[in-house]
Design a protein around this motif. Structure first.
Motif, PDB file in Angstrom:
ATOM      1  N   ASP A  79      12.011  -6.781-119.503  1.00  0.00           N
ATOM      2  CA  ASP A  79      11.290  -8.091-119.364  1.00  0.00           C
ATOM      3  C   ASP A  79      10.112  -8.039-118.446  1.00  0.00           C
ATOM      4  N   THR A  80      10.282  -7.079-117.444  1.00  0.00           N
ATOM      5  CA  THR A  80       9.321  -6.677-116.473  1.00  0.00           C
ATOM      6  C   THR A  80       7.980  -6.148-117.175  1.00  0.00           C
ATOM      7  N   LEU A  81       8.379  -5.103-117.899  1.00  0.00           N
ATOM      8  CA  LEU A  81       7.433  -4.596-118.756  1.00  0.00           C
ATOM      9  C   LEU A  81       6.710  -5.164-119.924  1.00  0.00           C
ATOM     10  N   HIS A  82       7.479  -6.196-120.518  1.00  0.00           N
ATOM     11  CA  HIS A  82       6.873  -7.120-121.350  1.00  0.00           C
ATOM     12  C   HIS A  82       5.645  -7.985-120.494  1.00  0.00           C
ATOM     13  N   SER A  83       6.136  -8.516-119.418  1.00  0.00           N
ATOM     14  CA  SER A  83       5.343  -9.235-118.506  1.00  0.00           C
ATOM     15  C   SER A  83       4.327  -8.686-118.077  1.00  0.00           C
ATOM     16  N   SER A 117       0.191  -9.428-118.857  1.00  0.00           N
ATOM     17  CA  SER A 117      -0.796  -9.790-117.763  1.00  0.00           C
ATOM     18  C   SER A 117      -1.896  -8.824-117.913  1.00  0.00           C
ATOM     19  N   LEU A 118      -1.532  -7.865-118.402  1.00  0.00           N
ATOM     20  CA  LEU A 118      -2.717  -6.698-118.565  1.00  0.00           C
ATOM     21  C   LEU A 118      -3.616  -7.194-119.818  1.00  0.00           C
ATOM     22  N   GLY A 119      -2.984  -7.570-120.826  1.00  0.00           N
ATOM     23  CA  GLY A 119      -3.680  -8.094-121.775  1.00  0.00           C
ATOM     24  C   GLY A 119      -4.687  -9.239-121.490  1.00  0.00           C
ATOM     25  N   GLU A 120      -4.068 -10.200-120.668  1.00  0.00           N
ATOM     26  CA  GLU A 120      -4.976 -11.348-120.039  1.00  0.00           C
ATOM     27  C   GLU A 120      -6.078 -10.819-119.341  1.00  0.00           C
ATOM     28  N   SER A 121      -5.752  -9.862-118.492  1.00  0.00           N
ATOM     29  CA  SER A 121      -6.986  -9.192-117.634  1.00  0.00           C
ATOM     30  C   SER A 121      -8.113  -8.672-118.512  1.00  0.00           C
ATOM     31  N   VAL A 122      -7.434  -7.725-119.587  1.00  0.00           N
ATOM     32  CA  VAL A 122      -8.651  -7.105-120.423  1.00  0.00           C
ATOM     33  C   VAL A 122      -9.245  -8.121-121.234  1.00  0.00           C
ATOM     34  N   SER A 123      -8.902  -9.270-121.686  1.00  0.00           N
ATOM     35  CA  SER A 123      -9.594 -10.308-122.112  1.00  0.00           C
ATOM     36  C   SER A 123     -10.411 -10.906-121.394  1.00  0.00           C
ATOM     37  N   LYS A 124     -10.108 -11.037-120.008  1.00  0.00           N
ATOM     38  CA  LYS A 124     -11.178 -11.735-119.085  1.00  0.00           C
ATOM     39  C   LYS A 124     -12.346 -10.752-118.611  1.00  0.00           C
ATOM     40  N   ALA A 125     -11.997  -9.408-118.609  1.00  0.00           N
ATOM     41  CA  ALA A 125     -13.230  -8.639-118.526  1.00  0.00           C
ATOM     42  C   ALA A 125     -13.970  -8.207-119.635  1.00  0.00           C
ATOM     43  N   GLU A 126     -13.370  -8.496-121.079  1.00  0.00           N
ATOM     44  CA  GLU A 126     -14.209  -8.251-122.089  1.00  0.00           C
ATOM     45  C   GLU A 126     -15.404  -9.540-122.192  1.00  0.00           C
ATOM     46  N   LYS A 127     -14.710 -10.599-121.733  1.00  0.00           N
ATOM     47  CA  LYS A 127     -15.550 -11.812-121.808  1.00  0.00           C
ATOM     48  C   LYS A 127     -16.721 -11.619-120.797  1.00  0.00           C
ATOM     49  N   ASP A 154      16.667  -5.318-130.913  1.00  0.00           N
ATOM     50  CA  ASP A 154      18.100  -6.100-130.965  1.00  0.00           C
ATOM     51  C   ASP A 154      19.213  -5.017-130.659  1.00  0.00           C
ATOM     52  N   SER A 155      19.023  -3.586-131.260  1.00  0.00           N
ATOM     53  CA  SER A 155      20.047  -2.888-130.828  1.00  0.00           C
ATOM     54  C   SER A 155      20.077  -2.497-129.362  1.00  0.00           C
ATOM     55  N   VAL A 156      18.994  -2.311-128.642  1.00  0.00           N
ATOM     56  CA  VAL A 156      18.862  -2.290-127.225  1.00  0.00           C
ATOM     57  C   VAL A 156      19.416  -3.186-126.490  1.00  0.00           C
ATOM     58  N   ASN A 157      19.170  -4.558-127.018  1.00  0.00           N
ATOM     59  CA  ASN A 157      19.572  -5.821-126.170  1.00  0.00           C
ATOM     60  C   ASN A 157      21.241  -5.872-126.360  1.00  0.00           C
ATOM     61  N   LYS A 158      21.791  -5.465-127.430  1.00  0.00           N
ATOM     62  CA  LYS A 158      23.295  -5.432-127.663  1.00  0.00           C
ATOM     63  C   LYS A 158      24.146  -4.412-126.988  1.00  0.00           C
ATOM     64  N   ASN A 159      23.480  -3.440-126.793  1.00  0.00           N
ATOM     65  CA  ASN A 159      23.943  -1.907-126.169  1.00  0.00           C
ATOM     66  C   ASN A 159      23.415  -1.933-124.728  1.00  0.00           C
ATOM     67  N   SER A 160      22.662  -2.782-124.235  1.00  0.00           N
ATOM     68  CA  SER A 160      22.126  -2.291-122.863  1.00  0.00           C
ATOM     69  C   SER A 160      22.547  -3.176-121.672  1.00  0.00           C
ATOM     70  N   SER A 161      22.262  -2.748-120.551  1.00  0.00           N
ATOM     71  CA  SER A 161      22.910  -3.381-119.430  1.00  0.00           C
ATOM     72  C   SER A 161      21.900  -4.260-118.903  1.00  0.00           C
ATOM     73  N   PRO A 162      22.243  -5.258-117.990  1.00  0.00           N
ATOM     74  CA  PRO A 162      21.555  -6.257-117.377  1.00  0.00           C
ATOM     75  C   PRO A 162      20.063  -5.548-116.647  1.00  0.00           C
ATOM     76  N   ILE A 163      20.352  -4.606-116.116  1.00  0.00           N
ATOM     77  CA  ILE A 163      19.364  -3.496-115.651  1.00  0.00           C
ATOM     78  C   ILE A 163      18.248  -3.320-116.611  1.00  0.00           C
ATOM     79  N   ALA A 164      18.555  -2.677-117.608  1.00  0.00           N
ATOM     80  CA  ALA A 164      17.469  -2.650-118.598  1.00  0.00           C
ATOM     81  C   ALA A 164      16.910  -3.714-119.293  1.00  0.00           C
ATOM     82  N   GLU A 165      17.807  -4.882-119.464  1.00  0.00           N
ATOM     83  CA  GLU A 165      17.093  -5.937-119.901  1.00  0.00           C
ATOM     84  C   GLU A 165      16.043  -6.538-118.683  1.00  0.00           C
ATOM     85  N   LYS A 166      16.217  -6.237-117.489  1.00  0.00           N
ATOM     86  CA  LYS A 166      15.400  -6.714-116.407  1.00  0.00           C
ATOM     87  C   LYS A 166      14.134  -5.973-116.475  1.00  0.00           C
ATOM     88  N   VAL A 167      14.125  -4.442-116.602  1.00  0.00           N
ATOM     89  CA  VAL A 167      13.321  -3.677-117.073  1.00  0.00           C
ATOM     90  C   VAL A 167      12.121  -3.830-118.053  1.00  0.00           C
TER      91      VAL A 167
END
Length: 105
Positions: A29-33, A37-47, A14-27
């Motif tokens: 969001d990109t890191l979260h996605s 996707s890494l979590g999904e890949s690991v799940s498939k590999a485990e299966k 919350d504090s980062v979102n309030k004080n951050s720039s649009p570039i930081a938000e894009k980064v």
């Protein structure tokens, strides 16, 4: 403890979102996605690994049963059961011969 960590990360986000720039938000969001996707890949590999392990276990059990059945009906087992002293003598002689051959090299 996990709840306090989650609360801290939410507060930090919350504090980062309030004080951050649009570039930081894009980064962010990109890191979260990427993590998602890494979590999904690991799940498939485990299966896939679990399925392969199960299949291997079943195959091994079938081969073990086949080998045991083959051994139970073999002439070698019959001879070993009928002549245990001779079998021990043969095993000792084979071991001594193998040891002498391996020591020479």
């Amino acid at each position: 403890m996990a709840n306090s960590n989650t609360a801290k990360s939410t507060n930090v986000n919350d504090s980062v979102n309030k004080n951050s720039s649009p570039i930081a938000e894009k980064v962010t969001d990109t890191l979260h996605s990427s993590v998602d996707s890494l979590g999904e890949s690991v799940s498939k590999a485990e299966k896939n690994v679990r399925q392969a392990a199960t299949a291997s276990s079943e195959t091994l059990a079938k081969k073990q049963a086949k080998l045991k059945s083959s051994w139970d009906h073999s002439q070698v087992k019959k001879y070993a059961v009928e002549n245990p002293v001779a079998t021990a003598g043969i095993a000792f002689a084979a071991g001594a011969l193998l040891t002498s051959l391996l020591k020479r090299k």
